[in-house]
Design an enzyme around this catalytic site. Structure first.
Site, short mmCIF file in Angstrom:
data_model
loop_
_atom_site.label_atom_id
_atom_site.label_comp_id
_atom_site.label_asym_id
_atom_site.label_seq_id
_atom_site.Cartn_x
_atom_site.Cartn_y
_atom_site.Cartn_z
N ASP A 192 0.76 -1.18 -0.01
CA ASP A 192 -0.05 0.04 -0.06
C ASP A 192 0.81 1.36 0.19
OD1 ASP A 192 -1.91 2.04 -0.06
OD2 ASP A 192 -3.24 0.33 1.53
N ASP B 76 -10.10 -2.86 6.72
CA ASP B 76 -9.32 -1.45 5.69
C ASP B 76 -9.67 -2.30 4.17
OD1 ASP B 76 -8.13 0.41 6.20
OD2 ASP B 76 -5.97 0.02 5.92
N THR C 132 -8.08 -2.34 0.57
CA THR C 132 -7.06 -3.45 -0.14
C THR C 132 -8.02 -4.83 0.29
OG1 THR C 132 -4.92 -2.13 0.12
CG2 THR C 132 -5.13 -4.25 -0.66
N ARG D 168 -15.82 3.54 2.62
CA ARG D 168 -14.84 2.76 3.45
C ARG D 168 -14.45 2.54 4.63
NH1 ARG D 168 -9.33 4.28 1.46
NH2 ARG D 168 -8.14 3.50 3.80
N ASP E 208 1.85 2.52 3.92
CA ASP E 208 1.03 3.51 3.44
C ASP E 208 1.57 4.41 4.44
OD1 ASP E 208 -1.11 5.93 1.67
OD2 ASP E 208 -2.30 4.23 4.58
N LYS E 209 0.34 3.88 5.66
CA LYS E 209 0.54 4.44 7.09
C LYS E 209 1.51 5.21 7.63
CE LYS E 209 -3.33 1.19 7.56
NZ LYS E 209 -4.30 1.74 7.29
N HIS F 46 2.12 8.46 5.39
CA HIS F 46 1.05 8.85 6.14
C HIS F 46 2.21 10.76 7.08
CE1 HIS F 46 -2.03 9.16 3.52
NE2 HIS F 46 -2.37 7.96 3.36
N ASP G 184 -0.88 0.66 -4.83
CA ASP G 184 -2.02 0.77 -5.66
C ASP G 184 -2.35 2.08 -5.53
OD1 ASP G 184 -1.16 1.45 -2.35
OD2 ASP G 184 -3.74 0.29 -1.85
N HIS G 185 -1.10 2.78 -4.93
CA HIS G 185 -0.91 4.35 -5.76
C HIS G 185 0.25 4.79 -4.62
CE1 HIS G 185 -1.04 5.18 -0.97
NE2 HIS G 185 -2.29 4.30 -1.43
N HIS H 128 -0.99 10.41 -0.44
CA HIS H 128 -1.08 10.26 -1.57
C HIS H 128 -0.38 10.59 -2.76
CE1 HIS H 128 -3.78 6.97 -0.11
NE2 HIS H 128 -2.74 6.91 0.29
ZN LIG Z 1 -2.59 6.27 2.44
#
Ligand SMILES: [Zn+2]
Length: 459
Positions: free
Chosen positions: A61, A162, A164, A175, A336-337, A340, A378-379, A422
């Site tokens: 992610d 979550d 995904t 979501r 990802d987390k 961030h 995913d991004h 992102h």
């Molecule tokens: Zn994110």
């Protein structure tokens, strides 16, 4: 494109296929109607008719090229190679989402991008496998795999509700509708309105054979409507036949034959590594701490979970009257987390954890060459490797890598104090096994759906 580099790539890729134990047909096979490749001779060399028995999809992610490079530089060195760098076929895919009118939204979230690869159709940010304008459910690759009799599994380091894992086994307007008490943003999905309920309820109703991750607190919410009213989602799962496991020992003892629900943390599974977050003006050079006191003893690692999921799915598919094969998704969610949160050590530790799961998947495929393994993201995300002498705005940190060099990482996609964002960049997709050639070139995340469907011959 000149013919020489083209031919060289073709020969090299075919050799890689042979090494992987996949037969390369001597005669050219015709491209199928859903073969999106513009290079039919290349496709032919890789066997467009090659079919997979199993698919293992690993999603990092927010794992853009700079996140991969950062983890490589820190752990194995700039000249080293991660497991995810070793796939014979590598391409890029675009990740954009759409607005409710179907026009591009250049920066996706995990829900919309996940919906893209899980259903083959783009949607609006925040939505889980439902259409952008009309909010209608779209069939997912996991649902198709189930309908075709395959075993299915989903593993994540985030909550199991979550985005995904959610895009595979649920359909939700938003979501945030994770548990029965979280339905505010999904008025039409509630059981009282005739909907399928929260993401947690839908996930266990789907009877996915193996569900491993965090989010126990969601599953422990009480159901307030319908057939299971008064029970928690965990209790509903047990009524549906699930074995509930909450630590590595119980996971180890879980037996095939009944579906397995593993919930290893109340929320997201705590990350593996810790360190100082990036700061305005930078940090002192730091080494990451390869441990996290918040991670309880008995918390299985992502590679342990992947290994067990493969064992359970393989046992399930060999049952009487079962069509052989499985689809397994494995997500490294906290890359990802921690991106961030501008936390380079947390981010690198989670990328390394996913890379160990990639190693497990490739080892399985080495023994079972009829397995398509795909690793992608995913991004894109924030982190950038910048020169040591740079004084960029935003948040920075200097790391001392395993090869003893300093590396400066910068986070500047948002104002310090706010979550980093992102990005809209294309991301890597890499693969091996039947239909792996379909990831070559520049594709779109929605095409991954077709690749998996074609590989598994799903109807
Ligand atoms: Zn994110």
């Amino acid at each position: 494109m000149g013919s020489r580099p083209y031919r060289r790539r073709l020969a090299w890729s075919a050799a890689a296929l042979l090494v992987a134990g996949v037969a390369v047909p001597a005669t050219a096979a015709a491209s199928g109607p859903d073969d999106t490749s513009d290079a039919p001779s290349l496709s032919a060399a890789h066997g467009t008719k090659q079919k997979a028995k199993n698919v293992i999809l690993l999603i990092g992610d927010g794992m853009g090229d700079s996140e991969i490079t950062l983890a490589r530089d820190y752990t194995v060195g700039a000249a080293g190679r991660l497991n995810m760098d070793k796939f014979p076929m590598t391409g890029s895919y675009t990740t954009y989402s759409v607005d409710k009118n179907g026009k591009p939204d250049y920066v996706t979230d995990s829900a919309a991008s996940g919906t893209g690869w899980a259903t083959g159709q783009k949607t609006v940010n925040g939505r889980i496998s439902k259409t952008p304008g009309t909010d209608k459910p779209m069939t997912t690759i996991l649902e198709l795999a189930q309908r075709n009799g395959l075993a299915t599994g989903s593993v994540t380091t985030a909550e199991l509700t979550d985005a995904t894992p959610a895009v595979l086994a649920s359909h939700a307007t938003d979501r945030s509708c994770a548990g029965p008490a979280d339905m505010k943003a999904c008025p039409n999905d509630t059981i009282a309105k005739g909907g399928p309920g929260s993401i947690a309820e839908q996930s266990v109703n789907h009877k996915v054979d193996v569900l491993l991750g965090g989010g126990k607190a969601r599953f422990d919410q009480k159901i307030t409507e319908g057939r299971y009213k008064g029970l928690t989602v965990t209790e509903q799962a047990q009524k549906l036949g699930y074995q509930l496991v909450t630590d590595d020992k119980a996971l180890k003892n879980a037996r095939a034959g009944k579906p397995v629900l593993g919930l290893f943390a109340p929320g997201n599974v705590p990350v593996e590594w810790t360190g100082k977050a990036a700061a305005q003006g930078g940090t002192e050079p730091q080494r990451c701490v390869t441990g996290n006191p918040e991670r309880k003893a008995g918390t299985p690692s992502l590679d342990e979970q992947t290994r067990k999921a493969l064992q359970l799915l393989e046992a399930k598919q060999s049952g009487k009257g079962k069509k052989p094969g499985f689809f397994l998704q494995v997500e490294g969610a906290s890359i990802d987390k921690r991106d961030h949160a501008a936390d380079p050590c947390g981010q690198i530790g989670e990328t390394a954890a996913l890379d160990r799961a990639v190693k497990v998947a490739r080892a399985y495929a080495a023994k079972h060459p009829d397995t398509l393994v795909v690793t992608t993201a995913d991004h894109g995300h924030t982190s950038q490797i910048v020169p040591l002498e740079a004084t960029p705005p935003g948040l920075s940190s200097t790391l001392v890598t395993n090869e003893g060099q300093q590396l400066k990482v910068n986070y500047s996609t948002n104002t310090p104090g706010q979550a980093q964002e992102h990005t809209g960049t294309q991301v890597r997709i890499a693969a091996q096994g039947p239909q792996a050639h379909r990831v070559l070139g520049v594709t779109d995340q929605t095409q991954l759906f077709g690749t998996i469907r074609t590989a598994l011959s799903l109807r």
